[in-house]
Design a protein around this motif. Structure first.
Motif, PDB file in Angstrom:
ATOM      1  N   ARG A 146       1.623 -11.276  -5.735  1.00  0.00           N
ATOM      2  CA  ARG A 146       2.989 -11.368  -5.222  1.00  0.00           C
ATOM      3  C   ARG A 146       3.164 -10.579  -3.925  1.00  0.00           C
ATOM      4  O   ARG A 146       4.191 -10.697  -3.257  1.00  0.00           O
ATOM      5  N   ASP A 147       2.170  -9.746  -3.577  1.00  0.00           N
ATOM      6  CA  ASP A 147       2.265  -8.945  -2.369  1.00  0.00           C
ATOM      7  C   ASP A 147       0.849  -8.603  -1.913  1.00  0.00           C
ATOM      8  O   ASP A 147      -0.135  -9.049  -2.503  1.00  0.00           O
ATOM      9  N   LEU A 148       0.752  -7.789  -0.857  1.00  0.00           N
ATOM     10  CA  LEU A 148      -0.559  -7.396  -0.333  1.00  0.00           C
ATOM     11  C   LEU A 148      -0.778  -5.888  -0.445  1.00  0.00           C
ATOM     12  O   LEU A 148      -1.465  -5.283   0.378  1.00  0.00           O
ATOM     13  N   LYS A 149      -0.237  -5.307  -1.492  1.00  0.00           N
ATOM     14  CA  LYS A 149      -0.454  -3.884  -1.732  1.00  0.00           C
ATOM     15  C   LYS A 149      -1.819  -3.618  -2.365  1.00  0.00           C
ATOM     16  O   LYS A 149      -2.296  -2.479  -2.335  1.00  0.00           O
ATOM     17  N   LEU A 150      -2.416  -4.624  -2.991  1.00  0.00           N
ATOM     18  CA  LEU A 150      -3.776  -4.539  -3.538  1.00  0.00           C
ATOM     19  C   LEU A 150      -3.909  -3.418  -4.569  1.00  0.00           C
ATOM     20  O   LEU A 150      -4.986  -2.840  -4.745  1.00  0.00           O
ATOM     21  N   GLU A 176       2.047  -5.601   7.992  1.00  0.00           N
ATOM     22  CA  GLU A 176       2.034  -4.141   7.903  1.00  0.00           C
ATOM     23  C   GLU A 176       1.737  -3.678   6.484  1.00  0.00           C
ATOM     24  O   GLU A 176       1.009  -2.691   6.281  1.00  0.00           O
ATOM     25  N   GLU A 177       2.265  -4.366   5.498  1.00  0.00           N
ATOM     26  CA  GLU A 177       1.973  -4.018   4.110  1.00  0.00           C
ATOM     27  C   GLU A 177       0.476  -4.109   3.844  1.00  0.00           C
ATOM     28  O   GLU A 177      -0.107  -3.235   3.182  1.00  0.00           O
ATOM     29  N   CYS A 178      -0.163  -5.135   4.363  1.00  0.00           N
ATOM     30  CA  CYS A 178      -1.607  -5.288   4.193  1.00  0.00           C
ATOM     31  C   CYS A 178      -2.354  -4.150   4.889  1.00  0.00           C
ATOM     32  O   CYS A 178      -3.247  -3.527   4.301  1.00  0.00           O
ATOM     33  N   PHE A 179      -1.990  -3.852   6.131  1.00  0.00           N
ATOM     34  CA  PHE A 179      -2.656  -2.782   6.875  1.00  0.00           C
ATOM     35  C   PHE A 179      -2.501  -1.432   6.167  1.00  0.00           C
ATOM     36  O   PHE A 179      -3.396  -0.589   6.206  1.00  0.00           O
ATOM     37  N   ALA A 180      -1.369  -1.234   5.534  1.00  0.00           N
ATOM     38  CA  ALA A 180      -1.103   0.044   4.869  1.00  0.00           C
ATOM     39  C   ALA A 180      -2.003   0.275   3.671  1.00  0.00           C
ATOM     40  O   ALA A 180      -2.211   1.427   3.262  1.00  0.00           O
ATOM     41  N   HIS A 181      -2.564  -0.789   3.108  1.00  0.00           N
ATOM     42  CA  HIS A 181      -3.305  -0.654   1.855  1.00  0.00           C
ATOM     43  C   HIS A 181      -4.757  -1.131   1.915  1.00  0.00           C
ATOM     44  O   HIS A 181      -5.558  -0.747   1.061  1.00  0.00           O
ATOM     45  N   VAL A 182      -5.102  -1.951   2.906  1.00  0.00           N
ATOM     46  CA  VAL A 182      -6.434  -2.549   2.897  1.00  0.00           C
ATOM     47  C   VAL A 182      -7.530  -1.509   3.105  1.00  0.00           C
ATOM     48  O   VAL A 182      -8.639  -1.645   2.568  1.00  0.00           O
ATOM     49  N   GLY A 183      -7.262  -0.455   3.866  1.00  0.00           N
ATOM     50  CA  GLY A 183      -8.278   0.565   4.099  1.00  0.00           C
ATOM     51  C   GLY A 183      -8.755   1.227   2.821  1.00  0.00           C
ATOM     52  O   GLY A 183      -9.924   1.610   2.705  1.00  0.00           O
ATOM     53  N   ARG A 184      -7.874   1.328   1.848  1.00  0.00           N
ATOM     54  CA  ARG A 184      -8.244   1.975   0.586  1.00  0.00           C
ATOM     55  C   ARG A 184      -9.326   1.214  -0.164  1.00  0.00           C
ATOM     56  O   ARG A 184     -10.184   1.819  -0.820  1.00  0.00           O
ATOM     57  N   VAL A 185      -9.309  -0.117  -0.093  1.00  0.00           N
ATOM     58  CA  VAL A 185     -10.264  -0.917  -0.881  1.00  0.00           C
ATOM     59  C   VAL A 185     -11.547  -1.216  -0.112  1.00  0.00           C
ATOM     60  O   VAL A 185     -12.477  -1.798  -0.666  1.00  0.00           O
ATOM     61  N   MET A 186     -11.619  -0.819   1.175  1.00  0.00           N
ATOM     62  CA  MET A 186     -12.807  -1.080   1.981  1.00  0.00           C
ATOM     63  C   MET A 186     -13.827   0.044   1.831  1.00  0.00           C
ATOM     64  O   MET A 186     -13.478   1.226   1.823  1.00  0.00           O
ATOM     65  N   ARG A 187     -15.094  -0.342   1.754  1.00  0.00           N
ATOM     66  CA  ARG A 187     -16.166   0.644   1.708  1.00  0.00           C
ATOM     67  C   ARG A 187     -16.426   1.197   3.109  1.00  0.00           C
ATOM     68  O   ARG A 187     -16.156   0.532   4.101  1.00  0.00           O
ATOM     69  N   ALA A 222      -2.293  -1.683  13.426  1.00  0.00           N
ATOM     70  CA  ALA A 222      -3.456  -1.229  12.655  1.00  0.00           C
ATOM     71  C   ALA A 222      -3.724   0.249  12.900  1.00  0.00           C
ATOM     72  O   ALA A 222      -4.016   1.013  11.958  1.00  0.00           O
ATOM     73  N   ALA A 223      -3.611   0.682  14.149  1.00  0.00           N
ATOM     74  CA  ALA A 223      -3.869   2.088  14.486  1.00  0.00           C
ATOM     75  C   ALA A 223      -2.894   3.018  13.775  1.00  0.00           C
ATOM     76  O   ALA A 223      -3.245   4.163  13.449  1.00  0.00           O
TER      77      ALA A 223
END
Length: 250
Positions: A146-150, A176-187, A222-223
């Protein structure tokens, strides 16, 4: 002059009279969905439900089966040429009916592919693609969101995140929601490739379905979340109307 400008639309209609009726139908559908939904995700889920009912391949932006195959192959070849390896774990945001996902699933080790989409209807079509192409034994994950908080995904898990033709249909707060959370799931050492509709003029949207952004807007956004963004110039050489940015963790 942007695509949302009435003068541009009038000139376009004069040059392409055969597209007036389809546009009016799309406008009527847009108005109906806007009245019945309260947020963009709900709105676009309704759009995908409508489009998927007619043709799942067209719903993900392919005018023919041949184009569906070609666009999937283009995405796959580009990512493999830019670092994707069989042992990687891949998260595909907006996986659709696996236009490219079927190739990623076949290439990656078993269980290495995780696809998300806001549309349950297109994910049913994705299940049919798995069956048609004999990919069930690769055990891909297909999950509606339902969102991109992952929030349900583990930390530092994915080597590669991919979103093709997702942000071209997203208002800035969704990106922005995706950018705020995607870094957490990336190796560490991983990357996130996404496409977007690029404009060098005023940013705008058309019928809440198509959004046009300047490159610097997305790079700066992103920055803000500690991500480094790079415009992928070589993608511009390919036969595709959207542009591509790669995000990495510094």
């Amino acid at each position: 002059m942007t695509r949302s400008n009435p003068i541009h639309q009038l000139r376009y209609a004069v040059r392409h009279p055969d597209r007036i009726v389809p546009h009016v139908r799309r406008l009527a559908r847009d108005t109906w969905f806007r009245l019945r939904t309260s947020d963009h995700v709900s709105y676009y889920r309704a759009v995908m439900k409508s489009d998927t009912a007619r043709n799942p391949e067209a719903a993900v932006g392919s005018k023919s089966h041949e184009r569906w195959l070609a666009l999937g192959r283009m995405q796959f070849d580009y990512l493999v040429g830019h670092g994707l390896r069989p042992g990687h774990r891949m998260l595909e945001i907006g996986c659709g009916n696996l236009r490219a996902g079927r190739l990623f699933i076949d290439y990656l080790d078993t269980g290495g592919y995780y696809g998300l989409d806001i549309s349950p209807d297109i994910l049913v079509a994705a299940q049919r693609t798995l069956t048609e192409y004999g990919l069930r034994d690769k055990l891909p994950h297909l999950t509606p969101v339902r969102d991109l908080k992952l929030e349900f995904l583990p930390d530092a898990h994915f080597d590669v995140v991919h979103a093709h033709s997702v942000f071209s249909h997203s208002p800035l707060h969704v990106i922005e929601e995706c950018f705020a959370h995607v870094g957490r799931v990336m190796r560490p050492g991983g990357w996130f490739d996404f496409t977007f509709d690029r404009t060098e003029g005023r940013e705008h949207q058309v019928l809440r379905e198509d959004f046009y952004y300047r490159t610097e807007t997305l790079v700066n956004l992103a920055a803000r979340y500690g991500l480094t963004a790079k415009f992928m110039d070589d993608w511009e050489e390919l036969p595709h109307k959207q542009s591509k940015i790669r995000i990495t963790l510094p």
